[in-house]
Design a protein around this motif. Sequence first.
Motif, PDB file in Angstrom:
ATOM      1  N   SER A   2       0.858  -1.134   0.039  1.00 24.33           N
ATOM      2  CA  SER A   2      -0.069   0.057  -0.063  1.00 24.33           C
ATOM      3  C   SER A   2       0.839   1.015   0.078  1.00 24.33           C
ATOM      4  O   SER A   2       2.167   1.360   0.292  1.00 24.33           O
ATOM      5  N   PRO A   4       0.788   4.103   2.128  1.00 21.86           N
ATOM      6  CA  PRO A   4       1.415   4.270   3.317  1.00 21.86           C
ATOM      7  C   PRO A   4       2.825   3.501   3.496  1.00 21.86           C
ATOM      8  O   PRO A   4       3.872   4.071   3.987  1.00 21.86           O
ATOM      9  N   SER A   8       6.697   5.069   3.858  1.00 20.60           N
ATOM     10  CA  SER A   8       7.386   4.853   5.262  1.00 20.60           C
ATOM     11  C   SER A   8       8.617   4.575   4.833  1.00 20.60           C
ATOM     12  O   SER A   8       9.513   4.485   5.468  1.00 20.60           O
ATOM     13  N   TRP A  43      -1.754   7.709   9.177  1.00 19.88           N
ATOM     14  CA  TRP A  43      -2.329   7.072   7.936  1.00 19.88           C
ATOM     15  C   TRP A  43      -2.027   5.844   8.270  1.00 19.88           C
ATOM     16  O   TRP A  43      -2.960   4.808   7.982  1.00 19.88           O
ATOM     17  N   LEU A  44      -1.045   5.371   8.772  1.00 18.56           N
ATOM     18  CA  LEU A  44      -0.830   3.924   8.989  1.00 18.56           C
ATOM     19  C   LEU A  44      -1.649   3.226  10.148  1.00 18.56           C
ATOM     20  O   LEU A  44      -1.974   2.140  10.019  1.00 18.56           O
ATOM     21  N   VAL A  46      -4.709   4.249  10.893  1.00 20.39           N
ATOM     22  CA  VAL A  46      -6.055   4.054  10.298  1.00 20.39           C
ATOM     23  C   VAL A  46      -6.129   2.867   9.359  1.00 20.39           C
ATOM     24  O   VAL A  46      -7.010   2.361   9.084  1.00 20.39           O
ATOM     25  N   THR A  47      -4.875   2.752   8.408  1.00 15.52           N
ATOM     26  CA  THR A  47      -4.892   1.735   7.431  1.00 15.52           C
ATOM     27  C   THR A  47      -4.670   0.456   8.202  1.00 15.52           C
ATOM     28  O   THR A  47      -5.584  -0.560   7.789  1.00 15.52           O
ATOM     29  N   TYR A  48      -4.053   0.106   9.267  1.00 18.33           N
ATOM     30  CA  TYR A  48      -3.661  -1.125   9.597  1.00 18.33           C
ATOM     31  C   TYR A  48      -3.971  -1.156  11.392  1.00 18.33           C
ATOM     32  O   TYR A  48      -3.937  -2.283  11.699  1.00 18.33           O
TER      33      TYR A  48
END
Length: 89
Positions: A2, A4, A8, A43-44, A46-48
């Motif tokens: 992904s 993000p 990273s 962001w990470l 929220v995503t993971y």
Amino acid sequence: MSLPVVLSCLWVLAAALVALLPMRRQFAPGFVLLAMVPVLIVWLAVTYGVWAGVAILAVFVSMFRRPLIYLAKRAMGRVPPRPSGDDGA
């Protein structure tokens, strides 16, 4: 992978390159990297998930402990001496 995660990984590579610079040249790029971290961590997270965000935050604090301590002392009104860059670490 992904977006993000890719960003990273690029951030980590940039941080490693900045660490290779002499101390007096690390301040500007290091500040930019420091300013980018909250966006990446949120962001990470929220995503993971929240636990991934907490783990990433722990890694970040471990990596930037000295600049964060310096900024915390400045925020409390105590002006610590500037690092000389020859601390042997």
